[in-house]
Scaffold this active site. Structure first.
Site, PDB file in Angstrom:
ATOM      1  N   CYS A  19       0.745  -1.064   0.139  1.00  0.00           N
ATOM      2  CA  CYS A  19      -0.031  -0.002   0.181  1.00  0.00           C
ATOM      3  C   CYS A  19       0.849   1.215   0.064  1.00  0.00           C
ATOM      4  O   CYS A  19       0.586   2.401  -0.492  1.00  0.00           O
ATOM      5  CB  CYS A  19      -0.813   0.018   1.145  1.00  0.00           C
ATOM      6  SG  CYS A  19      -0.208  -0.201   2.689  1.00  0.00           S
ATOM      7  N   HIS A  23      -1.338   0.623   7.845  1.00  0.00           N
ATOM      8  CA  HIS A  23      -1.802   0.898   6.391  1.00  0.00           C
ATOM      9  C   HIS A  23      -1.486   2.182   5.949  1.00  0.00           C
ATOM     10  O   HIS A  23      -1.946   3.313   6.764  1.00  0.00           O
ATOM     11  CB  HIS A  23      -3.394   0.500   6.419  1.00  0.00           C
ATOM     12  CG  HIS A  23      -3.950   0.462   5.019  1.00  0.00           C
ATOM     13  ND1 HIS A  23      -3.381  -0.225   3.843  1.00  0.00           N
ATOM     14  CD2 HIS A  23      -5.056   1.094   4.254  1.00  0.00           C
ATOM     15  CE1 HIS A  23      -4.286  -0.061   2.907  1.00  0.00           C
ATOM     16  NE2 HIS A  23      -5.080   0.786   3.057  1.00  0.00           N
TER      17      HIS A  23
END
EC number: 3.4.19.12
Length: 976
Positions: free
Chosen positions: A54, A309
């Site tokens: 990510c 994340h």
């Protein structure tokens, strides 16, 4: 609403409600609508997260929306041979970019004109050599990739392409040092691609920039050498911003190194920043345009520096609208405003967290933002970037593949719907005819199979009724609860359509099983009454010879044994049939378990001797009355029967007498051997090779294992078996040669052998069988120095086997797992305290000698098990002596732990870095503050294994800890 599981006639609630009535076509398939994967109008394209990529996706989306960078990359000429030759891109093979620029080109073209909702960046990630399963440092990735891109583009001829990274991201600052004595100013100009800003102790972005540029005093030991003064002088140093790029990257240093733990940690502090940033107050020259507007905020969600994340909020330069890029999902913000919202919710909130500060109009606060991107404000219209023809051709080819996939998925959905409709009609028709009418033929079928037939997601398998059968091959009574009675008409259809068997109709009901079940139920009901009766009968004293012998253990548990015996048939049925639909147990295994249980549970066998007769121990049995025995025989008809007047086993009586005679014989034998071999037993007058006795020129050798086994017998003749032979073959190699040198027998191998006087040897040969005679002979000239004596062994040393043994021992020391080593922390910077660890300050041989001399008499051998409570001997089996050629002879190398030491479990294949982490947890010393050494050798290679560094089991490693810097905050403020 639900099925009556105990009623085989109940066919309600078995999954039929899904099929009755009208059904939505979408329920006939589990294939998602392919149009959900199609890109919506005026929407951006997402990027697939390949595991832990990510952080890569956020930077790709941010760079894609830098129109100048995108346009420059599109201008890079392709190296594709077919396109260069003018033939266009080959349709026969897939396009494979050759350089990082080509990968980025193709990725940007797909992000711009693909019809997919998201695309796969695996080609780009693979070209960079990134591990998709491991999350990397996002800031480090940004720096390294920009450096790689700049180096790659520097080979381009077009200056607009060659210099795009410098134009967009590169600025200049200078390190300026001013001498306080003469005022001389020295300047070192340097380029930067981002400004790394410390956020500790700050609340606003402008405060972080101010600290970055603040003046630093160089005084004391840190004074500056002035070339004008030609001496060290007090000075000041600071950074001056000379020029700024079009795109200003501000790295917020959220991830810092924690010296206490030796790991990175994340700073979850709020930092305020505005959408407009005026950099003029921070510039050296004030005559330029330095007003920037926020264009991107990169976010890290999570409390740890090692997980979490990454997402990106990026402003579309053409429309001014904000978008949140979260891998495949892209969300447009309302009202052209940046909305951080949920990104500020930590995964693991704590009570100590500060509240979010209030933000005014045009300002924002974030505790998760780790990079802010500002664009120089301009009145020029944004660029319109067109995809080059060869890239557009590649994008259209990918779009065609996507359309083909959509059509294929749509066709599969149609086929699933068609099959579902056929099944729908089949179920509607058959379910009406499923119940068996009174007086009509019927079949039994398992409820589990019927439920699978009605389950739309799994096609039914052939019918398997074997798990429902009893031992007579018919329907087991206990399985009725999981069976359903259906009409013969529907059963015919099922077996014709799906196959399987055997069919269970009205003739499959087993009367034998029902009769047996009734018998068991009657006995179970009778058991409680009989238990009370037997208990009362056992209280009556039996007179004369009318009683019977019963084991006390059997009497204590007879009711439980009887109950288990009654249930045995049911258990057998379950073991043999197992679960439904073919998951049957192995019959051999179940029969084996049955036999084992029978051996354990047989009544009254606890008083049966090995010869099948009455045991001789009266403590294990008692006499019960004839009435009590008859009651017990009803439940255990096969139990062994012993009347009160029954004699005990004659063979057991003979063996008992022989045992008593053997014990007396062993005691006498042990006493004679102990008297005959006093020196060998007490270990006081044993000869020693290190100081050869003057009264003899020859000594004999036996294995220490023989001595230990013989001592055990002499001490406990009734418990241990007598020793009949001297197994000296364990000291010889397969060729018959001796495995030890004279020197090794005086030192490390001395624990494996025992020396015997010649007079003792004569007695040993009379008392034991000797397989091999091993003798050491000394030859010395008359009047010569004792040290000049020569020693010879018979048989002679076998050099090859001796060398192999040593190699195996060394290999064992290098290939250990979960072995103990000791870490000794140095008390001060100069020396190790001798009181704490004397053996650390002398050679290993000296330390060993000192320890041997200090031991009381009889403890020279640490493996010798003294009767007065000496150190326990580590047991070694005889087998290990026989096979020592393969495994190496085991020696006692135990290290006695002293103050200041800690024991750690390690393996030879673990690295020094992993050991340092263990030491950190044990001593609270960070790895970079550890100075380790072993036997005077510094251990510094963190990647080397312990085996390669010479660390062996029982090693002692010295740890010297550097003193940590007290003021971490002051250290962080110093500009390196």
């Amino acid at each position: 609403r639900r099925n009556c599981r105990g009623n085989p006639n109940c066919l309600v609630g078995i999954g039929e409600h899904v099929w009755l009535g009208e059904i939505d076509e979408n329920s006939f398939h589990n294939i998602d609508d392919p149009n959900c994967e199609r890109r919506k109008k005026n929407a951006f394209v997402g990027l697939t997260n390949l595991g832990a990529t990510c952080y890569v996706n956020t930077f790709l989306q941010m760079w894609f929306l830098n129109l100048e960078l995108r346009q420059a990359l599109y201008l890079c000429p392709s190296t594709c041979p077919e396109y260069v030759a003018g033939g266009g891109v080959s349709k026969d093979k897939d396009y494979e970019p050759q350089t990082i620029c080509e990968h980025l080109q193709y990725l940007f073209a797909l992000l711009q004109n693909s019809k997919r909702r998201y695309i796969d960046p695996s080609g780009f990630v693979k070209a960079l050599g990134l591990d998709t399963g491991q999350q990397q440092d996002a800031q480090e990735f940004s720096k390294l990739f920009m450096s790689l891109l700049e180096d790659t583009l520097s080979k381009q001829k077009n200056p607009d392409v060659r210099n795009i990274v410098q134009k967009q991201f590169c600025g200049e600052y200078a390190y300026v040092t001013v001498c306080n004595q003469c005022g001389r100013e020295s300047k070192l100009v340097s380029k930067f691609y981002e400004l790394e800003l410390n956020i500790q102790g700050h609340k606003q972005l402008t405060d972080c920039i101010t600290e970055f540029l603040k003046e630093e005093k160089l005084e004391g030991d840190n004074r500056y050498f002035c070339e004008t003064c030609q001496s060290k002088q007090n000075a000041t140093r600071k950074i001056r911003l000379l020029s700024l790029p079009c795109t200003l990257n501000l790295q917020l240093m959220r991830f810092v190194f924690d010296r206490q733990t030796g790991h990175k940690k994340k700073l979850n502090t709020y930092i305020g920043f505005s959408e407009m940033l005026d950099m003029e107050p921070f510039m050296e020259q004030k005559n330029g345009v330095y007003v920037y507007e926020l264009s991107a905020v990169l976010i890290h969600r999570g409390v740890s520096a090692y997980s979490g994340h990454y997402i990106a909020h990026v402003k579309d330069p053409q429309t001014g609208e904000w978008y949140k890029f979260n891998d495949e999902d892209i969300e447009k913000m309302e009202g052209k405003k940046l909305q951080l919202g949920i990104e500020e919710d930590l995964a693991e909130p704590s009570k100590s967290q500060t509240r979010k500060p209030k933000c005014g109009k045009g300002t924002h606060c974030s505790r998760n933002a780790y990079m802010l991107v500002y664009r120089l404000q301009t009145r020029e219209k944004s660029l319109t970037v067109e995809v080059p023809a060869f890239l557009q051709e590649l994008v259209e080819r990918d779009n065609c593949k996507f359309e083909e996939w959509c059509n294929e998925m749509a066709e599969m959905r149609k086929q699933s719907v068609a099959r579902g409709k056929i099944k729908h009609e089949e179920v509607k028709e058959l379910y009406k005819k499923l119940p068996a009418e009174a007086g009509s033929p019927y079949d039994f079928i398992s409820l589990e199979w019927l439920q699978k037939w009605l389950d739309e997601s799994t096609p039914p398998k052939p019918i398997d009724n074997t798990a429902c059968l009893c031992s007579h091959g018919k329907l087991h009574p206990d399985k009725i609860s999981i069976m359903k009675r259906i009409s013969e008409y529907v059963a015919d259809f099922f077996y014709r359509q799906y196959g399987g068997g055997p069919r269970l109709n009205v003739k499959a009901l087993c009367k034998d099983c029902v009769v047996e079940r009734c018998r068991i139920l009657r006995l179970k009901n009778q058991l409680n009454e009989d238990y009370k009766t037997v208990t009362n009968l056992l209280k009556i004293t039996v007179k004369g010879n009318d009683g019977f012998w019963v084991g006390k253990a059997s009497l204590r548990s007879w009711r439980q044994l009887a109950l288990e015996q009654l249930n045995e048939q049911d258990e057998d049925a379950e073991h043999s049939n197992g679960k439904m639909n073919g998951n049957a147990q192995n019959k051999d295994e179940s029969n084996e378990e049955k036999r084992e249980e029978e051996e354990e549970l047989n009544f009254n066998e606890d008083i049966v001797c090995p010869h099948g007769d009455l045991c001789i121990s009266e403590n294990e049995r008692r006499v019960v009355s004839k009435e009590a025995w008859e009651k017990l025989k009803q439940y255990f008809p096969k139990a062994p029967e012993f009347p009160n007047n029954k004699e005990c086993c004659s063979q057991c009586k003979i063996l008992e007498r022989e045992g008593e005679e053997n014990e007396a014989l062993h005691k006498m034998m042990a006493s004679e051997q102990k008297t005959s071999l006093q020196n060998l037993f007490h270990d006081k007058c044993r000869p020693c090779l290190g100081s050869w006795p003057q009264e003899t020129d020859e000594l004999y050798i036996v294995s220490q294992f023989f001595v230990e086994e013989w001592r055990k017998f002499v001490r406990r003749p009734t418990r241990c078996s007598p020793v009949s032979s001297v197994g000296n073959s364990a000291l010889l190699c397969p060729h018959g040669g001796l495995m030890f040198t004279y020197a090794s027998m005086t030192k490390e191998d001395s624990k494996l052998i025992a020396l015997i006087w010649p007079s003792e040897w004569e007695r040993i040969q009379k008392l034991f069988v000797v397989d091999h005679v091993i003798k050491i002979t000394r030859t010395q000239a008359a009047g010569a120095d004792p040290e000049s004596a020569l020693y010879a062994s018979e048989p002679q040393l076998c050099p090859e086997c001796r060398e192999g043994l040593l190699c195996q021992q060394q290999r064992d020391l290098r290939e250990y797992t979960q072995a103990t080593i000791y870490i000794h922390k140095v008390v001060d910077n100069k020396k190790v305290m001798k009181d704490a660890a004397p053996e650390l300050n002398v050679s290993s041989s000296e330390a060993e000698e000192d320890r041997e001399e200090n031991k009381p008499e009889g403890e020279q051998d640490p493996d010798f098990n003294q009767t007065n409570g000496g150190a326990k001997r580590q047991k070694v089996s005889h087998q290990s002596y026989i096979t020592y050629q393969k495994q190496g002879i085991r020696r006692s190398t135990r290290h006695r732990k002293v103050r200041g030491e800690k024991a750690l479990l390690v393996s030879a294949n673990q690295t020094l870095k992993e050991l340092k982490i263990q030491i950190m947890h044990a001593f609270s010393v960070a790895p970079f503050d550890q100075n380790l050494s072993i036997d005077g050798k510094i251990l510094s290679d963190d990647t080397a294994t312990l085996g390669s560094l010479g660390v062996i089991p029982e090693s002692v490693i010295l740890l010297k800890a550097d003193e940590p810097i007290a003021d971490y905050a002051a250290m962080d403020d110093v500009m390196q």
